[in-house]
Scaffold this active site. Structure first.
Site, PDB file in Angstrom:
ATOM      1  CD  GLU A 154       3.071  -6.541  -2.474  1.00  0.00           C
ATOM      2  OE1 GLU A 154       3.605  -7.292  -3.297  1.00  0.00           O
ATOM      3  OE2 GLU A 154       3.661  -6.053  -1.509  1.00  0.00           O
ATOM      4  CB  CYS A 180      -0.712  -4.460   4.451  1.00  0.00           C
ATOM      5  SG  CYS A 180      -0.091  -3.020   3.580  1.00  0.00           S
ATOM      6  CB  CYS A 219       1.283   6.065  -5.793  1.00  0.00           C
ATOM      7  SG  CYS A 219       0.806   7.464  -4.739  1.00  0.00           S
ATOM      8  CB  CYS A 239       6.983   9.876  -1.638  1.00  0.00           C
ATOM      9  SG  CYS A 239       5.372  10.505  -1.136  1.00  0.00           S
ATOM     10  CB  CYS A 249       7.598   5.817  -2.157  1.00  0.00           C
ATOM     11  SG  CYS A 249       6.290   4.613  -2.481  1.00  0.00           S
ATOM     12  N   GLY A 289      -0.387   2.732  -3.366  1.00  0.00           N
ATOM     13  CA  GLY A 289      -1.292   3.833  -3.698  1.00  0.00           C
ATOM     14  C   GLY A 289      -1.629   4.745  -2.537  1.00  0.00           C
ATOM     15  CD  GLU A 290      -2.821   9.323  -0.091  1.00  0.00           C
ATOM     16  OE1 GLU A 290      -1.698   9.122   0.388  1.00  0.00           O
ATOM     17  OE2 GLU A 290      -3.846   9.458   0.623  1.00  0.00           O
ATOM     18  CB  SER A 314      -1.414   4.865   5.715  1.00  0.00           C
ATOM     19  OG  SER A 314      -0.195   5.556   5.537  1.00  0.00           O
ATOM     20  CB  SER A 361       3.254   9.243   5.225  1.00  0.00           C
ATOM     21  OG  SER A 361       2.703   7.953   5.227  1.00  0.00           O
ATOM     22  CG  LEU A 362       5.030  14.420   9.989  1.00  0.00           C
ATOM     23  CD1 LEU A 362       3.899  15.191   9.325  1.00  0.00           C
ATOM     24  CD2 LEU A 362       4.844  14.424  11.506  1.00  0.00           C
ATOM     25  CG  HIS A 363       7.884  10.645   5.404  1.00  0.00           C
ATOM     26  ND1 HIS A 363       7.858   9.490   6.143  1.00  0.00           N
ATOM     27  CD2 HIS A 363       6.970  10.473   4.414  1.00  0.00           C
ATOM     28  CE1 HIS A 363       6.980   8.653   5.615  1.00  0.00           C
ATOM     29  NE2 HIS A 363       6.421   9.224   4.575  1.00  0.00           N
ATOM     30  CG  ASN A 392      12.602  -2.023   3.530  1.00  0.00           C
ATOM     31  OD1 ASN A 392      13.527  -2.770   3.829  1.00  0.00           O
ATOM     32  ND2 ASN A 392      11.501  -1.914   4.248  1.00  0.00           N
ATOM     33  CB  CYS A 394       9.118  -1.670   3.567  1.00  0.00           C
ATOM     34  SG  CYS A 394       7.974  -1.584   4.918  1.00  0.00           S
TER      35      CYS A 394
END
Ligand code: SAH
Ligand code: SF4
Length: 366
Positions: A93, A106, A113, A117, A120, A165-166, A197, A219-221, A296, A339
């Protein structure tokens, strides 16, 4: 019969090389590139300044084939979600987010992916395949056409590669699509309006800098390796020291640039005041902004969204240190475009069970 060659797979240089193989001059390739991308044309017959003989030749050997739209839904807040069929039971999408005079799209780069993670749902679903360059740029092509934008006033003013995806794990196709986004004969976006990203593929961050330095979001987290190893397993391969070094190198040549650090706020996991302070120490010498993303939830996910006061306190600590910090709005909820909501049916080929699962993935506004 399906066309042998999809011209959406080529950036300007690629199209010139292909045209050279047909015995055609570079300026012909440029004309066709403009027809395809600036004017959204996929019918060779309508390319009026191209010789009839070349149009006929192209019609027999090539095509202009974006992925078909299978669903197009508008949310109450004007977020618009497009689902594309990319074949083999895979859907991806793109989400169009209109905001304060700009329009952000986006875009997805993979079906599924592989990076898994913990928070995700795309990761949970497993990896199916890389999207082709035509499937990546085809999302933008289709959305521009669906929005009915005149070429001079494109409604998509910004693109974020933050869908499914990455992006840096599909490097060649990503870069082909990025070059088209930046090309004045195609979409003509400035490199600051195109954001990749990544979950932190450090060596590929260097390659992106060398080959197509657009805006970078990481994307640190987590502020330390132990926690990040758990949340984003790619950290075991490229730990924070390497990732931060790659971020610094990315900015070396353009001192006015910055990295956007994305940080999913997970209740009681990575959202304490101490986490925020350690984050400041970690990122201290990297020119950066922070984008906090309220988690989310999705079925079966073990995490909860941080409470608004906790999130505010976290943001405050970063802002008091002088770091621009934004919190991502959740948009498009009523059409499953926020999300962590439904993207499409995707068959999971990487899990042992082999049973079809629902693909859920991320869309957001910056
Ligand atoms: N693979 C890339 C880009 C796609 S994911 C990356 O990881 O950066 C885009 C963003 O959505 C990432 O910052 C990711 O951490 C975030 N995200 C993933 N799952 C989420 C969830 N359930 N809730 C909120 N944000 C999520
Ligand atoms: Fe892949 Fe990004 Fe999801 Fe991680 S957060 S599994 S890298 S899409």
């Amino acid at each position: 019969m399906a066309a042998a060659v999809n011209l959406l797979d080529f950036d300007a240089a690629g199209l010139q090389a292909y045209f050279a193989g047909l015995g055609e001059k570079p300026f012909r390739a440029r004309q066709v590139l403009r027809w395809m991308h600036r004017f959204g044309q996929n019918d060779f017959a309508a390319m009026s300044d191209i010789a009839g003989s070349l149009r006929e030749k192209l019609r027999t050997v090539a095509g202009i084939a974006p992925p078909p739209i299978v669903s197009d839904r508008l949310a109450d807040d004007d977020t618009r979600k497009f689902v594309f069929d990319v074949g083999g039971g895979n859907a991806v999408e793109a989400v169009f987010i209109p905001e304060n005079g700009r329009g952000t799209l986006c875009v997805s780069t993979q079906a599924g992916c592989a990076l898994d993670c913990a928070f995700c749902s795309t990761g949970r679903q497993g990896f199916n395949r890389n999207l082709t360059a035509a499937e990546i740029i085809g999302q933008l092509w289709q959305v521009n056409r669906a929005l009915g934008a005149a070429p001079a006033e494109r409604m998509v003013s910004n693109v974020v590669l933050m869908g499914m995806g990455e992006p840096l794990a599909n490097f060649e196709n990503l870069v082909t699509a990025l070059r088209l986004m930046l090309d004045d004969n195609a979409y003509g976006l400035s490199r600051r309006r195109v954001t990749v990203s990544t979950s932190g593929l450090a060596p590929m961050i260097d390659r992106l800098r060398d080959e197509c330095p657009v805006a970078l979001a990481v994307s640190l987290h987590a502020p330390d390796d132990a926690l990040r190893d758990e949340l984003a397993p790619i950290n075991r391969k490229y730990p924070l020291r390497e990732l931060m070094a790659a971020c610094r190198r990315y900015l070396e040549r353009a001192p006015r640039d910055f990295v956007t650090f994305e940080y999913v706020m997970l209740d009681g996991v990575n959202d304490s005041e101490d986490h925020a302070r350690r984050l400041l120490r970690l990122t201290g010498d990297v020119p950066c902004k922070f984008n906090l993303i309220p988690f989310n939830p999705f079925p079966g996910s073990p995490f909860r969204r941080s409470s608004p006061p906790r999130l505010r306190r976290f943001a405050e600590i970063l802002m008091n240190a002088g770091i621009v910090t934004t919190t991502r709005k959740t948009r498009g909820g009523d059409i499953d475009a926020a999300c962590g909501q439904l993207a499409g049916q995707v068959r999971d080929k990487t899990r042992r069970s082999g049973r079809p699962e629902i693909a859920v993935h991320e869309v957001r506004s910056l």
